[in-house]
Design an enzyme around this catalytic site. Structure first.
Site: not given
Ligand code: NAD
Ligand code: APR
Length: 236
Positions: A56, A97, A113, A124, A140, A181
């Site tokens: 991060y 984020v 997120h 805390c 903190c 996605s």
């Molecule tokens: P989820 O089960 O809904 O996630 C489904 C998708 O996330 C999967 O199809 C896969 O693409 C991915 N995913 C989940 N776990 C994975 C793993 N162990 N390895 C690879 N891909 C994985 O996610 P969740 O556990 O129900 O998430 C709970 C909450 O946390 C949701 O609200 C989600 O939006 C949030 N979240 C935030 C982040 C972040 O980086 N900010 C990451 C993941 C989830």
């Molecule tokens: N313009 C429009 N769409 C785009 C572009 C672009 N230039 N480039 C990529 N995309 C689209 C891709 O086609 C894809 O559908 O953006 C989407 C990105 O999907 P992800 O990489 O899965 O990102 P996101 O949908 O934000 O993931 C959701 O998953 O891991 C967790 O917390 C994490 O917030 C994230 C959540």
């Protein structure tokens, strides 16, 4: 778009892709470079906190060098003008984020997120703005204990302010999804909720998402092109 007053816009990593911020599941995306289990779950953090803090810290440092793109700027313009023009409401719910929506000038942004510029004290429970690295275990600012983690929602954790999001969806005449996605719930389910509540639904994405069948309208292409075009038409 006639008879549209209240709009909810969901954004995902795709809206920041052209600003140079990696998406998660596109070619070469973040989840090809790192294992989700290691860097985006509470278990991963418990197992190897240094790995997660370094991940991060690197993301935070990288994001701070990026700039908003025309898609962020178009949504910021919509955020500024919509209510005055229509008396309606606009809410931007982002899964991202990064702070590019805010840096483009948008005010009504809800980070479901969390935010990379915040740190969360596991002692805390205070969240504070944090621009520096966390790997050095800084104290903190509230309680003084070195117990800060990234204020980012991981897999398995609850997203933020869901009541507010569902409240806005219940009032929405239009739900727009940009650059996501449709892989992760509950965000991926908002389009179905919006439809069931009677809203029109529009997908703006590079290509059809996993939820594209739920949208009544769609435009595909790079966000930096299709989002400004859509906003221009909406405000015409
Ligand atoms: P989820 O089960 O809904 O996630 C489904 C998708 O996330 C999967 O199809 C896969 O693409 C991915 N995913 C989940 N776990 C994975 C793993 N162990 N390895 C690879 N891909 C994985 O996610 P969740 O556990 O129900 O998430 C709970 C909450 O946390 C949701 O609200 C989600 O939006 C949030 N979240 C935030 C982040 C972040 O980086 N900010 C990451 C993941 C989830
Ligand atoms: N313009 C429009 N769409 C785009 C572009 C672009 N230039 N480039 C990529 N995309 C689209 C891709 O086609 C894809 O559908 O953006 C989407 C990105 O999907 P992800 O990489 O899965 O990102 P996101 O949908 O934000 O993931 C959701 O998953 O891991 C967790 O917390 C994490 O917030 C994230 C959540």
């Amino acid at each position: 778009m006639e008879n549209i007053r209240n709009i909810v816009i969901l954004t995902g990593a795709g809206i920041s892709a052209e600003s140079g911020i990696d998406t998660f599941r596109s070619e070469g995306g973040l989840w090809e470079q790192h294992r989700v289990e290691d860097v985006a779950t509470p278990e991963g953090f418990a197992r190897d906190p240094d790995l997660v803090l370094r991940f991060y810290d690197m993301r935070r440092e990288s994001i701070q060098t990026k700039q908003p793109n025309p898609a962020h700027e178009a949504l910021a313009r919509l955020d500024r003008e919509w209510s005055d023009r229509t008396g309606g409401n606009l809410l931007i719910v982002t899964q991202n984020v990064d702070d590019l929506h805010e840096r483009a000038g948008a005010n009504r942004v809800l980070h479901m997120h969390g935010q990379h510029l915040n740190a969360w004290c596991t002692m805390c429970d205070t969240r504070s703005t944090w621009r520096g690295p966390l790997i050095d275990r800084p104290a903190c600012p509230e309680c003084g204990v070195a117990a800060l983690r990234p204020d980012v929602v991981w897999f398995g954790e609850m997203p933020y302010r869901m009541d507010e999001i569902y409240g806005a969806l219940r009032q929405a005449d239009l739900f727009v999804s940009i650059g996501t996605s449709g892989a992760v719930y509950p965000a991926a389910g908002f389009v179905q909720d919006a439809r069931e509540l009677g809203a029109r639904t529009l997908e703006l994405n590079l290509e059809p998402s996993q939820g594209s069948r739920w949208f009544t309208e769609a435009r595909y292409g790079p966000a930096s092109h299709i989002v400004p075009q859509w906003v221009e038409e909406l405000l015409a």
